[in-house]
Design an enzyme around this catalytic site. Sequence first.
Site, PDB file in Angstrom:
ATOM      1  N   THR A  41      32.053 -30.608 -15.129  1.00 55.76           N
ATOM      2  CA  THR A  41      33.159 -30.017 -15.941  1.00 55.76           C
ATOM      3  C   THR A  41      33.371 -28.737 -15.677  1.00 55.76           C
ATOM      4  OG1 THR A  41      32.578 -31.145 -18.019  1.00 55.76           O
ATOM      5  CG2 THR A  41      34.135 -29.320 -18.400  1.00 55.76           C
ATOM      6  N   HIS A  50      38.880 -16.420 -21.887  1.00 58.27           N
ATOM      7  CA  HIS A  50      39.588 -16.329 -23.212  1.00 58.27           C
ATOM      8  C   HIS A  50      39.527 -14.872 -23.669  1.00 58.27           C
ATOM      9  CE1 HIS A  50      41.293 -20.135 -23.175  1.00 58.27           C
ATOM     10  NE2 HIS A  50      40.042 -20.782 -22.990  1.00 58.27           N
ATOM     11  N   VAL A 173      17.540 -36.214 -13.690  1.00 57.05           N
ATOM     12  CA  VAL A 173      16.559 -35.929 -14.910  1.00 57.05           C
ATOM     13  C   VAL A 173      16.385 -37.514 -15.556  1.00 57.05           C
ATOM     14  CG1 VAL A 173      15.337 -35.210 -17.001  1.00 57.05           C
ATOM     15  CG2 VAL A 173      16.253 -33.680 -15.095  1.00 57.05           C
ATOM     16  N   LYS A 250      44.127 -26.040 -27.844  1.00 56.91           N
ATOM     17  CA  LYS A 250      44.588 -24.620 -27.627  1.00 56.91           C
ATOM     18  C   LYS A 250      46.183 -24.963 -27.022  1.00 56.91           C
ATOM     19  CE  LYS A 250      40.525 -21.730 -26.766  1.00 56.91           C
ATOM     20  NZ  LYS A 250      39.555 -22.834 -26.729  1.00 56.91           N
ATOM     21  N   SER A 337      35.266 -25.810 -24.350  1.00 55.39           N
ATOM     22  CA  SER A 337      35.982 -24.380 -24.459  1.00 55.39           C
ATOM     23  C   SER A 337      35.797 -23.482 -25.773  1.00 55.39           C
ATOM     24  CB  SER A 337      37.511 -24.669 -24.441  1.00 55.39           C
ATOM     25  OG  SER A 337      37.981 -23.752 -24.261  1.00 55.39           O
TER      26      SER A 337
HETATM   27  C1  LIG Z   1      40.172 -29.476 -19.207  1.00 49.93           C
HETATM   28  C2  LIG Z   1      39.391 -28.450 -19.462  1.00 49.93           C
HETATM   29  C3  LIG Z   1      39.837 -27.101 -19.583  1.00 49.93           C
HETATM   30  C4  LIG Z   1      38.886 -26.082 -20.119  1.00 49.93           C
HETATM   31  N1  LIG Z   1      39.291 -24.745 -19.872  1.00 49.93           N
HETATM   32  C5  LIG Z   1      38.606 -23.744 -20.281  1.00 49.93           C
HETATM   33  C6  LIG Z   1      38.958 -22.499 -19.884  1.00 49.93           C
HETATM   34  O1  LIG Z   1      39.986 -22.143 -19.644  1.00 49.93           O
HETATM   35  N2  LIG Z   1      38.258 -21.343 -20.376  1.00 49.93           N
HETATM   36  C7  LIG Z   1      36.935 -21.540 -20.894  1.00 49.93           C
HETATM   37  O2  LIG Z   1      36.235 -20.563 -21.355  1.00 49.93           O
HETATM   38  N3  LIG Z   1      36.486 -22.860 -21.201  1.00 49.93           N
HETATM   39  C8  LIG Z   1      37.147 -24.118 -20.566  1.00 49.93           C
HETATM   40  N4  LIG Z   1      36.745 -25.117 -20.873  1.00 49.93           N
HETATM   41  C9  LIG Z   1      35.369 -25.638 -21.200  1.00 49.93           C
HETATM   42  C10 LIG Z   1      34.537 -25.267 -19.862  1.00 49.93           C
HETATM   43  O3  LIG Z   1      35.030 -26.036 -18.811  1.00 49.93           O
HETATM   44  C11 LIG Z   1      33.255 -25.943 -20.149  1.00 49.93           C
HETATM   45  O4  LIG Z   1      32.583 -25.297 -21.494  1.00 49.93           O
HETATM   46  C12 LIG Z   1      32.052 -25.512 -19.312  1.00 49.93           C
HETATM   47  O5  LIG Z   1      32.472 -25.741 -18.098  1.00 49.93           O
HETATM   48  C13 LIG Z   1      30.612 -26.248 -19.788  1.00 49.93           C
HETATM   49  O6  LIG Z   1      29.849 -25.954 -18.489  1.00 49.93           O
HETATM   50  P1  LIG Z   1      28.485 -26.850 -18.622  1.00 49.93           P
HETATM   51  O7  LIG Z   1      27.646 -26.071 -17.490  1.00 49.93           O
HETATM   52  O8  LIG Z   1      27.928 -26.991 -19.821  1.00 49.93           O
HETATM   53  O9  LIG Z   1      28.715 -28.406 -18.275  1.00 49.93           O
HETATM   54  P2  LIG Z   1      29.139 -28.859 -16.744  1.00 49.93           P
HETATM   55  O10 LIG Z   1      29.896 -28.023 -15.652  1.00 49.93           O
HETATM   56  O11 LIG Z   1      29.606 -30.437 -16.939  1.00 49.93           O
HETATM   57  O12 LIG Z   1      27.560 -28.942 -16.077  1.00 49.93           O
HETATM   58  C14 LIG Z   1      26.544 -30.138 -16.454  1.00 49.93           C
HETATM   59  C15 LIG Z   1      25.778 -30.316 -15.294  1.00 49.93           C
HETATM   60  O13 LIG Z   1      24.840 -31.020 -15.737  1.00 49.93           O
HETATM   61  C16 LIG Z   1      24.543 -32.139 -14.601  1.00 49.93           C
HETATM   62  N5  LIG Z   1      23.662 -33.461 -15.239  1.00 49.93           N
HETATM   63  C17 LIG Z   1      24.208 -34.126 -16.297  1.00 49.93           C
HETATM   64  N6  LIG Z   1      23.232 -35.152 -16.478  1.00 49.93           N
HETATM   65  C18 LIG Z   1      22.036 -34.677 -15.667  1.00 49.93           C
HETATM   66  C19 LIG Z   1      20.677 -35.326 -15.380  1.00 49.93           C
HETATM   67  N7  LIG Z   1      20.159 -36.302 -15.886  1.00 49.93           N
HETATM   68  N8  LIG Z   1      19.927 -34.587 -14.352  1.00 49.93           N
HETATM   69  C20 LIG Z   1      20.323 -33.477 -13.838  1.00 49.93           C
HETATM   70  N9  LIG Z   1      21.572 -33.060 -14.074  1.00 49.93           N
HETATM   71  C21 LIG Z   1      22.430 -33.426 -14.861  1.00 49.93           C
HETATM   72  C22 LIG Z   1      26.081 -32.514 -14.326  1.00 49.93           C
HETATM   73  O14 LIG Z   1      26.045 -33.119 -13.234  1.00 49.93           O
HETATM   74  C23 LIG Z   1      26.754 -31.249 -14.438  1.00 49.93           C
HETATM   75  O15 LIG Z   1      26.850 -30.435 -13.164  1.00 49.93           O
HETATM   76  C24 LIG Z   1      37.503 -26.346 -20.343  1.00 49.93           C
HETATM   77  C25 LIG Z   1      37.276 -27.663 -20.381  1.00 49.93           C
HETATM   78  C26 LIG Z   1      37.872 -28.492 -19.913  1.00 49.93           C
HETATM   79  C27 LIG Z   1      37.568 -30.132 -19.834  1.00 49.93           C
END
Ligand SMILES: Cc1cc2nc3c(=O)[nH]c(=O)nc-3n(C[C@H](O)[C@H](O)[C@H](O)COP(=O)(O)OP(=O)(O)OC[C@H]3O[C@@H](n4cnc5c(N)ncnc54)[C@H](O)[C@@H]3O)c2cc1C
Length: 481
Positions: A41, A50, A173, A250, A337
Amino acid sequence: MGYDVAIVGGGIIGCAIARKLARYRIRQILIEKECEVGFGTSKSNSGIIHAGHHSPADTLKGPLEWAGNQLWDKLHEELDFGFERIGELMVAWDDDQLDTLQHYRDRGESRGVPGLEIWDREQVRRAEPNLNRLVKAALHAPTAGVVNPYEVCFSLIDSARNNGLELRTDSAVVAIDDSDDGLRLQTSNGTFAARFVINCAGMYADRIAQMAGVGDFSIHARKGEEYLLDKRLVGLVKRIIFPCPTATSKGVLVIPTFDGTIMVGPTANPIEARDDLTTSAGGSEQIFSQVQQTVPGISPRDCIAEFAGLRAVADGEDFIIGPTARRGFINVAGIQSPGLTAAPAIAEMVADILRQEGLTLEPNPRFTPAVPKHVIFNDLDTAAQQQQAANDPHFARICCRCELVTEGEVLAAIRAGAETLDGIKFRTRAGMGRCQGGFCTWRCMELIAQELDVPITEVTKRGGDSWILCERDGQEAAHAD
Ligand SMILES: Cc1cc2nc3c(=O)[nH]c(=O)nc-3n(C[C@H](O)[C@H](O)[C@H](O)COP(=O)(O)OP(=O)(O)OC[C@H]3O[C@@H](n4cnc5c(N)ncnc54)[C@H](O)[C@@H]3O)c2cc1C
């Protein structure tokens, strides 16, 4: 030998935590199932930092949004990524919505967000003449910014690796059990033991928690489609334009990205599949019909690219951050988000949790905060471009014409770890312009094949089986040499 900390998931959250922990003398590993970090994501969002007043006070998100917002300037100073505080306007179209503006201003002020002002129609129209003239008023928040989120992930991970992090990509994992001194992670690519495991697996965080025997929450996908517009619209709006938000979204935004392209979106639709990244005619219709009410000069004909990202929504809609009943296993889940905004503050919080759980965090005296800056040829003046090309002839050859990316930059990206077309695109912008890679795809593939010494048929768009070419029956794979 075991690690002190194993981080599962290399999105913005995992990368920010790894970079934070690299300041200390610990052994840490980050395990990511995709071939590069940031491919979940974290590359498919609106790229907004934000302003600090969007999330409610009685949630974990609320204070973390504002705490995170304030950490971005320092991060930007140390690391190499695109970021600018361009400010936002939350627009009201009728008297009822004026109460909403006041509500958000009060919320921000109670948190200490500076500079919040309600502008009347004249002020709004002076600042943003291309907004619909029927606008009633708007809440201006100068602390909002835009960032290239994929660049942040690469930069954070480069910095963490320079300071001792071990990175394992292409490693999913698949099971978690006990080890002598903590937990053992079985992956598709080896087994690793660590005293502490941090679960930042985004859409799959509930499954990782289940593997650890503490799966007491579930994650649901909420899809957001986004549409990128032609660069001819650069400057159409200067600030991020928000409608008044609803309980689950939003709303549809107009976003001047850091690179200048205008982006519109996202939708917010619950879906079943956790890997459905398709865009749809319905989504496009919804976005453009709403956005045209805000900025009438935008047309679907201006769209040059579209993508979707999945919000990892936990029961209760809030972030889930903290230790669990399984000793050493820490959740950082449900990070929808404003997860991007909050990421640096979440990393601080996780370091505190680790301390409270018994991990000694002694500062690493050799920690180097900065990463080397990459050359962005398009940003140089003519004299500097000529000098760069004279020093290295690869900078005299343009690879991507739309975004003016040179072969020198593509090669630098591959040497920094890009193995796929998306890895190059998100590091250099090659393929992000109007022709969407029509011109540069083949040359980027040739350069990947040459540099990594693999057949060109092995080059993928984003790892796994996303090949671009296939061999004809009985014909050997072509080497690009
Ligand atoms: C359309 C959209 C717009 C958004 N806009 C904003 C914004 O403007 N501003 C803002 O602050 N937030 C925004 N967000 C939210 C923000 O993008 C997310 O909160 C953030 O990217 C989450 O990061 P993360 O590291 O938790 O998840 P991810 O980026 O999904 O990372 C999780 C990782 O875990 C890995 N993974 C999963 N399972 C396993 C496994 N079994 N073994 C090893 N690795 C694994 C995945 O491959 C992935 O790379 C938005 C979200 C969306 C969908």
